[in-house]
Design an enzyme around this catalytic site. Sequence first.
Site, PDB file in Angstrom:
ATOM      1  N   GLU A   1      -1.615  -0.447  13.502  1.00 50.98           N
ATOM      2  CA  GLU A   1      -2.835  -0.132  12.758  1.00 50.98           C
ATOM      3  C   GLU A   1      -4.084  -0.560  13.533  1.00 50.98           C
ATOM      4  OE1 GLU A   1      -3.094  -2.415   9.154  1.00 50.98           O
ATOM      5  OE2 GLU A   1      -4.508  -0.995   8.274  1.00 50.98           O
TER       6      GLU A   1
ATOM      7  N   GLU B   1       0.858  -1.195   0.000  1.00 51.30           N
ATOM      8  CA  GLU B   1       0.000   0.000   0.000  1.00 51.30           C
ATOM      9  C   GLU B   1       0.890   1.239   0.000  1.00 51.30           C
ATOM     10  OE1 GLU B   1      -3.867   0.426   1.875  1.00 51.30           O
ATOM     11  OE2 GLU B   1      -3.676  -1.619   2.629  1.00 51.30           O
TER      12      GLU B   1
HETATM   13  C1  BGC Z   1      -5.191   1.655   5.059  1.00 49.96           C
HETATM   14  C2  BGC Z   1      -5.787   2.624   6.028  1.00 49.96           C
HETATM   15  C3  BGC Z   1      -6.865   3.339   5.288  1.00 49.96           C
HETATM   16  C4  BGC Z   1      -7.942   2.303   5.065  1.00 49.96           C
HETATM   17  C5  BGC Z   1      -9.218   2.799   4.493  1.00 49.96           C
HETATM   18  C6  BGC Z   1      -6.238   0.644   4.784  1.00 49.96           C
HETATM   19  O1  BGC Z   1      -5.846  -0.361   3.966  1.00 49.96           O
HETATM   20  O2  BGC Z   1      -4.009   1.118   5.507  1.00 49.96           O
HETATM   21  O3  BGC Z   1      -5.019   3.223   6.892  1.00 49.96           O
HETATM   22  O4  BGC Z   1      -7.266   4.546   5.767  1.00 49.96           O
HETATM   23  O5  BGC Z   1      -7.421   1.225   4.327  1.00 49.96           O
HETATM   24  O6  BGC Z   1      -9.852   1.918   3.703  1.00 49.96           O
END
Ligand code: BGC
Length: 875
Positions: free
Chosen positions: A736, A466
Amino acid sequence: MERDMAVRPVGLRTADASGQGTTAFRRPSLSWRLAATRPEVIQQAYEVQVAPTARFEGDAISSGRIECRSPLSAPWPADKLESRDVAWCRVRVWTDHGLTEWSDPLRLEGALYQQSDWLARPISPVSNIGRVDPVAVPLVRRSFVVSQPVASARLYVTALGLHDSCINGIPVSDALFDPGWTAYDSRLLYACHDVTALLTPGENVLSSAIGDGWWRGNLTWTMKRAVYGDATALLAQLEITYIDGSRETVASDEHWCGSTGSLLAADIYNGSEIDLTREQSGWRKPGFDASDWQAVHALALPEGLEQRSLPPVREVQSFDAGFAINARGGVSIDCGQNLTGYLRLTLRVSAPASVTVHHAEVLEQDGSLHSAALREAKATDIYHLPTGLFTVSPNFTYHGFRFAEVTLDEGVELERVEVCVVSTDLAEIGHFRCSDARLNQLDSNIRWSQRGNFLALPTDCPQRDERLGWTGDIQVFAPTACANFDSRAFLSSWLIDLAIEQAPDGQVPSTVPNVIHGHPYEFGGIGWGDAATLVPWALYEAYGDAGVLARQFQSMRKWVDWGVSRLSPERLWLGDFHLGDWLDPGAPPNKPEEATTDRDFIASAYLAHSANRLAASARVLGEEALAAHYLALSSRIAAATWEHWRESLVKTQAGCAIALVFGIVPFEHAQETGKSLAALVEESGGRIATGFLGTPAVLPALTMTGQHEAAYRLLLNVQAPGWLYQVLNGATTMWERWDAILPDGSINRGEMAADDAASMISFNHYAYGCVGAWLYRTLAGIAPCCDVAGYQLIEFAPQPGGGIDWAEAGIKTPLGVASIHWHLTADRLTVQLVVPPAAKAKFVAPAGWILLEGEPQPLGSGTHRLELVASANLR
Ligand code: BGC
């Protein structure tokens, strides 16, 4: 005229924080600080001069005396700069004691402001064009002759991809990952380097390797390639001015040649592969025979070339790590800190061999690397080495890791492991410390996550497939970010991309730059879209720069107007998709968007808040009619939201917190809502129950309603979910998910319902680090006051609690250092405050404490020592 010899303007600067000799802005606003040897300094007026030389003779242009108390963002008083123009400026100010000396002069040089300034074209070796699948990294070079003594030389350089340009084998700068990642179709940043000292008489060589980077490399969890184009290219223009005044330009064009060498592969997610046996020795230097190199093609000049105004990515820190042979026969490395960067290895090779380096943020219980969290990202560096002693590190890639495993072929000995930390090189301006070591570790974790994710753009995480500019994450983190590091130029630049990527109807993509077109999360709705309004506001609040509000104002309006267009006749935002209170611990772990707090409520509340900040921004910009319009709108939406959800919002922590902090709760109901929130905290045993959107609001909501005990209970709770749960479970960056490591010690697998992202478990995500703002503002007690932004008016409002007996925080504000230190004994609270020159401060005594001797309010610049006694002791 009276003179003030005790005060002097210093640190004259523009808003270009890139550190380059040229300025990105044609009408650069000017800011300064006041150095003072006396307290109570007030600026009353200033004069700025601009002149073609540092002598400031008759041709100097003067602003004249401008009545203004702020040393921030004075408008440019002269004609706009033309490309390559040189201008000198200086400032003096009138204080309440008289006129100061002039500041030291500041030299400014115009960048290349017109597309027509570029003679260069992007060039790519012929075989590198039309390639989507990974190819060996292309090299380009050009030799040229310097025939006369050089007065100065500037290299303007960028790439479709990434570049590492050298002159005669010497890097033109220590910047990494240039040109960063912007909305490339409309905006590409270039850098300007002073390369005068690198040129030598006779033959010289300008050379570059061109990495795929974000331009052509893998992006997103679908590992999409060539998002911006199927050719990478270098755009370079070297302008040499000779002592006799003549000028020569060496521009990237068809006279260059191309090849490939030792860099077999380089990808941000996957890592790099280097084969030193294929190195074309000396290719970056004069005298190299390039007769068998291939031709290059010149491509069209990209749109929107603009000089980078933010600092570059650099190796910001490095340290040695120990290593040990493990049971699998490999070498295990523990950096002792989760971070973003790579390893530099020193290897002694006695017979040609390969070396592979794998990375991970955590270990499985058997001691092997936990690679599942990386998903598709290989995060692997590979080296093929001939015999000899080598120090190697990867190119055009970075990893999020604490642990690594090195596999060595026979005949290779690992001699040294250096850990290199990379980040956009922002100045660390904020400092926090208190008597609770666990909170100091939390603060450290927040800083490391900011460093690791402020890499050319604000990203969600640095390790998996990502590393995208998720808007919601930075929206909640921006106030903390702005206090820790000087984030003004960094986030201001990113906001320009946000406005570019905004849809014509005003919707804001969930990632900026937008590379998830067509995905159901492409427009994540409330909380994510509000980056358009709330990040500019956070910058204004911290740095007092109204310029960012002016630049973003249309984008801010478009976002709010979009929300308004979605309102029902009752002025509620109902039924649209939103990511909502993402990762609320009460949501199904595989469906983080199904939070326990009603998304429609959050949408309506956020819209009321964004409209309110938009109104405040309009007021700053002198747009009174718009300010009144959006303020009225905000009040109406807030009232409707309260009417509709007043009973249900008190059922969740996020509901109460968002309603309080965004002013949805009418004044007369605030106390009871605060009590409901405190009761929820009590009921949960002090555990937090909020996701990305509720978390930044929960402690401030408790503080504003006087629920200090509940606030400290939540902050200091050590059970999952909670901030200190992470700390006590070994986190060195923010996770996270609250429970990325489960209470039984196993790693949360982070299952996701969406097919295209099978798991989601990063150990380096700053969103929950938004608590940092509360540590500064309430625990230590230093906050910017947006009536006069940029800490020109400081609010010192510490709220001791939680058994903490001292705390301190300092911030290098745009006016200079402001700080607070408080110390609690059984019956006394001693507070020391520092207010920088030209600033004022108000001190708010904490609940239950009374000032022994009243100081005049507001407090002027200088150091203040305050003594307070517990009000209970006075009775
Ligand atoms: C990200 C997040 C993001 C979220 C929203 C994730 O995969 O790492 O931090 O805001 O998706 O869909």
